[in-house]
Structures are given as structure tokens and as C-alpha cells.
Design a protein around this motif. Structure first.
Motif, PDB file in Angstrom:
ATOM      1  N   THR A 298       4.278   1.134  -9.799  1.00  0.00           N
ATOM      2  CA  THR A 298       4.322  -0.400  -9.975  1.00  0.00           C
ATOM      3  C   THR A 298       5.390  -0.998  -9.341  1.00  0.00           C
ATOM      4  OG1 THR A 298       3.367  -0.205 -12.292  1.00  0.00           O
ATOM      5  CG2 THR A 298       4.107  -2.251 -11.667  1.00  0.00           C
ATOM      6  N   LEU A 299       6.644  -0.357  -9.143  1.00  0.00           N
ATOM      7  CA  LEU A 299       7.841  -0.782  -8.587  1.00  0.00           C
ATOM      8  C   LEU A 299       7.443  -0.804  -7.185  1.00  0.00           C
ATOM      9  CD1 LEU A 299      10.465  -2.285  -9.114  1.00  0.00           C
ATOM     10  CD2 LEU A 299      11.519   0.071  -9.208  1.00  0.00           C
ATOM     11  N   ALA A 300       6.828   0.289  -6.585  1.00  0.00           N
ATOM     12  CA  ALA A 300       6.675   0.818  -5.218  1.00  0.00           C
ATOM     13  C   ALA A 300       5.661  -0.510  -4.578  1.00  0.00           C
ATOM     14  CB  ALA A 300       6.098   2.133  -5.078  1.00  0.00           C
ATOM     15  N   PHE A 301       4.715  -0.722  -5.345  1.00  0.00           N
ATOM     16  CA  PHE A 301       3.936  -1.747  -4.999  1.00  0.00           C
ATOM     17  C   PHE A 301       4.465  -3.202  -4.727  1.00  0.00           C
ATOM     18  CE2 PHE A 301       0.470  -4.860  -5.541  1.00  0.00           C
ATOM     19  CZ  PHE A 301      -0.470  -4.510  -4.755  1.00  0.00           C
TER      20      PHE A 301
ATOM     21  N   ALA B 114      -2.113   5.650  -6.385  1.00  0.00           N
ATOM     22  CA  ALA B 114      -2.435   5.834  -5.054  1.00  0.00           C
ATOM     23  C   ALA B 114      -3.313   4.742  -4.487  1.00  0.00           C
ATOM     24  CB  ALA B 114      -2.707   7.217  -4.749  1.00  0.00           C
ATOM     25  N   ALA B 115      -4.573   4.596  -5.414  1.00  0.00           N
ATOM     26  CA  ALA B 115      -5.543   3.882  -4.957  1.00  0.00           C
ATOM     27  C   ALA B 115      -4.923   2.437  -4.847  1.00  0.00           C
ATOM     28  CB  ALA B 115      -6.592   3.757  -5.934  1.00  0.00           C
ATOM     29  N   ALA B 116      -4.018   2.005  -5.820  1.00  0.00           N
ATOM     30  CA  ALA B 116      -3.669   0.558  -5.693  1.00  0.00           C
ATOM     31  C   ALA B 116      -2.774   0.299  -4.524  1.00  0.00           C
ATOM     32  CB  ALA B 116      -2.731   0.181  -6.917  1.00  0.00           C
ATOM     33  N   LEU B 117      -1.993   1.503  -4.040  1.00  0.00           N
ATOM     34  CA  LEU B 117      -1.076   1.374  -2.597  1.00  0.00           C
ATOM     35  C   LEU B 117      -2.032   1.286  -1.548  1.00  0.00           C
ATOM     36  CD1 LEU B 117       1.834   3.440  -3.977  1.00  0.00           C
ATOM     37  CD2 LEU B 117       2.056   1.195  -3.541  1.00  0.00           C
ATOM     38  N   TRP B 118      -2.956   2.315  -1.740  1.00  0.00           N
ATOM     39  CA  TRP B 118      -3.968   2.356  -0.475  1.00  0.00           C
ATOM     40  C   TRP B 118      -4.606   1.063  -0.182  1.00  0.00           C
ATOM     41  CZ3 TRP B 118      -4.565   5.543   3.269  1.00  0.00           C
ATOM     42  CH2 TRP B 118      -5.631   5.712   3.753  1.00  0.00           C
ATOM     43  N   TRP B 119      -5.048   0.448  -1.504  1.00  0.00           N
ATOM     44  CA  TRP B 119      -5.723  -0.909  -1.391  1.00  0.00           C
ATOM     45  C   TRP B 119      -4.637  -2.150  -0.911  1.00  0.00           C
ATOM     46  CZ3 TRP B 119      -4.523  -5.158  -4.231  1.00  0.00           C
ATOM     47  CH2 TRP B 119      -5.272  -6.217  -3.964  1.00  0.00           C
TER      48      TRP B 119
END
Lengths: 194, 195
Positions: free
Chosen positions: A72-75, B15-20
Motif C-alpha cells: 500500500t505504501l509503495a502504491f 502486484a495487480a494494483a501496482l501493475w494497474w
């Protein structure tokens, strides 16, 4: 259900950092945005998470919870989403909600449930991520966030490096103290690892 | 076992969230995301009235029918707008004869006289190259917003903004944004579009 003072404190912290009058000030500059608003919102969630975990031992939830914190933090450290949270109200709400519920809450919960190895893993990971992000903000010649000045980007980079260093130093210090007291705990029958 | 399964599930979701959230790893910044989005789905720009360096008025929609390149500047800009001006000088010298150039100011304080400074410095002359301001604040904001131009005060009386060269096709749609240095890429794309 009677209101729990710990949960009220946590909610208060989140509201303090996420709502006016503080939020426009914190979000006006990149360093205060990611090094003040983020930590306070996460701390608010963590206080609640730790309180909820207190009488509910579930060690198997520790690893997924702490992994959620990192992801979450990375995002929300992606420059793109820092920018988006400033221009799009829905994204701002999503940012606060996920920092509180998907980073803060599982941090408090997972920390209480986790053993020494997992805690160390979390700290090493978080420190590495903050250091890489800090180095990136210092090294990239152009602006990464359209909404912030280059001078702010540099300041935030320094701040992230300092945060990473404090995390490492703090946990090293903590580990040394724990080693000293751990000997005594073990002889008196206290649990130090699980 | 439960722990491993739950951890893998969280990792997959993350990973899916970061990919998106990065357009398959391609856009870590909002600038990259903006360019990808414009390239994938060209945007129609709102029509605004331009006031150029000679005092003449013209609607942005009057440019339909031929390729148009836009840039966003301000007259007293000390750094990046000089790069943009130089890029337009190169485009002025190399683009096909029917292509048009417009430097649009986002500074509400810019007027005909101040735009003249910018035009003179870069030898910009209509009809090929107009340097213009948009008097109507709402129209100006709508245009900047649609093009994805973000302008912030630099604290010294000037502005910091995401610089680019904006290619608008003959139908009036913004189809691509190029780096100020990439005049060659823009020219190749413009000639390719026309074919």
C-alpha cells in the motif's frame, strides 16, 4: 458498545491529518505530504489495529498484514498517484482510506501478531523502499510530480533517506535492548518469539 | 499453510494494483500517464478565442483542416519556455508549409505587448506562428485542464509547468505530446499523420 479511547485516538489522528485545516497545509508541499500526512494517517490506523489485535491472537495473519503495509505504501509513493490525489477528490479519499485501512490497520494488527523475524523483515523492507525512493527523488534531474517544485522533491528525498536511516538505527537499538532483556524473559518464562 | 496462502493472495492483489496503477509498469509519473492516455485516446480541445502578438483575434477551431502544434508558455519565463521557443523555431524551419504553430500563454498577466517580446525573441510571425493569450479565464483553464497542463507558482513570481509540444491533428484532436527536445519525433509523426 462503549467507545474505546484508543480507537477514538486513532480515528482522531487520521481525521487530523486528512481533513482541513491541516490537510491543505500538509499537502501544499511534497515533504510534508509524504513525511507528515502519510505517517500520521498510518499511525492512526496502526493504533486501532494494535488495539483490535490485543485479545485476538492469530499469528498466521501477521505476514499477509505486514505485506499489505509495504504494498500500500509503495502504491501511494508513486509520483503519479501523489499527483492524482491532489487533483482528483475521489483519489484523495481513496488515498486516505487505503493508508488508514490497508497500511495503518494491518501495521498495528500484524506487528502485534508477528514474531521477531517478521518484524525484522518488515523493517528491512520498509527501510529499503524509503531509501530507494529517497535516492530516486534526489537523483532524477527532472520533476517527478507535476504538482511540486524540484526543490521540494529534493527536500522530500533527503527526508526519506533520513527516515530510512532512523528506521534502521531505531530497530538496531531495539534489537540490542531486546537481546539484553530477552535473556531474562526466557528464564522467567515470558514469550519473546512465536 | 493459511499464512502462506493469505500472503500469496495479498502479494497477488498488491502486484495487480501496482501493475494497474502504473499502466503495466509504463507510467510511474503523471506526466508519463498523461502522454500514454492522450496517445491511446486523442482528446478534443475546447474552443477558445486567441489574441495574438499582432492584436488579432482568432478561434482555436479555425485551425481545423491542417496540422497544428501547440506549446504552453508565459512571456517572462526565464528557462523552459526558451527551450520551447527554440523548439518552435526548429519546427518553423522544418515542418510542411500548411502546418501551424501556436504558443499559448497561461499567464493571466500576459498581453499583446508582452507576447510581442516572446514573438520578437523567436522571430514568430503569423500566420505560421502565433503567440497568443486567452482572455477568458474559464476558457483558458478548460484548455489547460483538457491538455493536462499543470502550472504551479515557483515562489519567485514565475511559474513551473510540465513542458511539451502538443500535436493537434486536422480534426482538432490532441493526438500526442512530445518532449521539447523531440522536434524530430514530432515532425515524423506529423508527416506520418498527414499521409
Amino acid at each position: 458498545m462503549r467507545a474505546d479511547p484508543v480507537i477514538i485516538t486513532g480515528t482522531g489522528l487520521i481525521a487530523l491529518a486528512a481533513l482541513p485545516p491541516a490537510s491543505p497545509l500538509l499537502e501544499a508541499r511534497l515533504p510534508t505530504h509524504i513525511l507528515s500526512q502519510y505517517p500520521v494517517v498510518i499511525a492512526g490506523g496502526a493504533v486501532i489495529g494494535a488495539r483490535l489485535a490485543r485479545d485476538r491472537p492469530a499469528p498466521w495473519t501477521a505476514a499477509p498484514a505486514l505485506l499489505a503495509v509495504i504494498l500500500t505504501l509503495a502504491f501511494w509513493l508513486l509520483p503519479r498517484w501523489i499527483d492524482a490525489s491532489l487533483t482528483d477528490p475521489a483519489t484523495r479519499v481513496a488515498k486516505i482510506a487505503s493508508l488508514a485501512c490497508l497500511a495503518g490497520l494491518p501495521l498495528g494488527w500484524g506487528w502485534v501478531q508477528a514474531g521477531m523475524v517478521l518484524r525484522g523483515f518488515l523493517i528491512a523492507n520498509a527501510a529499503a523502499m524509503l531509501a530507494v525512493m529517497g535516492w530516486l527523488l534526489l537523483a532524477v534531474p527532472s520533476r517527478l510530480c507535476s504538482a511540486y517544485l524540484l526543490t521540494d522533491q529534493r527536500l522530500a528525498g533527503q527526508g526519506l533517506l533520513i527516515a530510512a536511516a532512523l528506521l534502521v538505527i531505531g530497530s538496531l537499538g531495539g534489537a540490542m535492548i531486546a537481546r539484553d532483556t530477552g535473556m531474562r524473559d526466557r528464564t522467567s518464562g515470558h514469550r519473546t518469539v512465536n | 499453510m493459511r499464512a502462506a496462502l493469505a500472503t500469496v493472495a495479498v502479494a497477488a492483489l498488491g502486484a495487480a494494483a501496482l501493475w494497474w496503477g502504473t499502466d503495466q509498469g509504463g507510467a510511474l509519473t503523471s506526466e508519463a500517464a498523461r502522454r500514454l492516455d492522450i496517445a491511446a485516446t486523442p482528446r478534443r480541445l475546447p474552443d477558445v478565442t486567441l489574441h495574438d502578438q499582432t492584436g488579432a483575434e482568432m478561434a482555436l477551431s479555425e485551425y481545423r483542416g491542417a496540422p497544428l502544434v501547440l506549446e504552453f508558455v508565459y512571456a517572462t519565463c526565464p528557462d523552459i519556455c526558451l527551450t520551447l521557443g527554440t523548439a518552435f523555431e526548429q519546427l518553423d524551419a522544418t515542418l510542411p508549409a500548411d502546418a501551424r504553430l501556436v504558443s499559448i500563454s497561461f499567464d493571466p498577466n500576459d498581453d499583446t505587448e508582452r507576447l510581442g517580446w516572446f514573438a520578437d525573441r523567436h522571430r514568430a510571425a503569423p500566420p505560421r506562428w502565433r503567440v497568443a493569450y486567452v482572455a477568458d479565464a474559464r476558457g483558458r483553464d478548460a484548455l489547460l485542464d483538457r491538455a493536462g497542463v499543470v502550472v504551479i507558482p515557483d515562489g519567485l513570481g514565475g511559474f513551473v509547468h510540465n513542458a511539451g509540444l502538443y500535436l493537434v491533428d486536422a480534426d482538432g484532436r490532441l493526438t500526442a505530446v512530445f518532449d521539447p527536445e523531440d522536434t524530430e519525433g514530432l515532425r515524423a509523426r506529423l508527416i506520418g499523420n498527414a499521409r
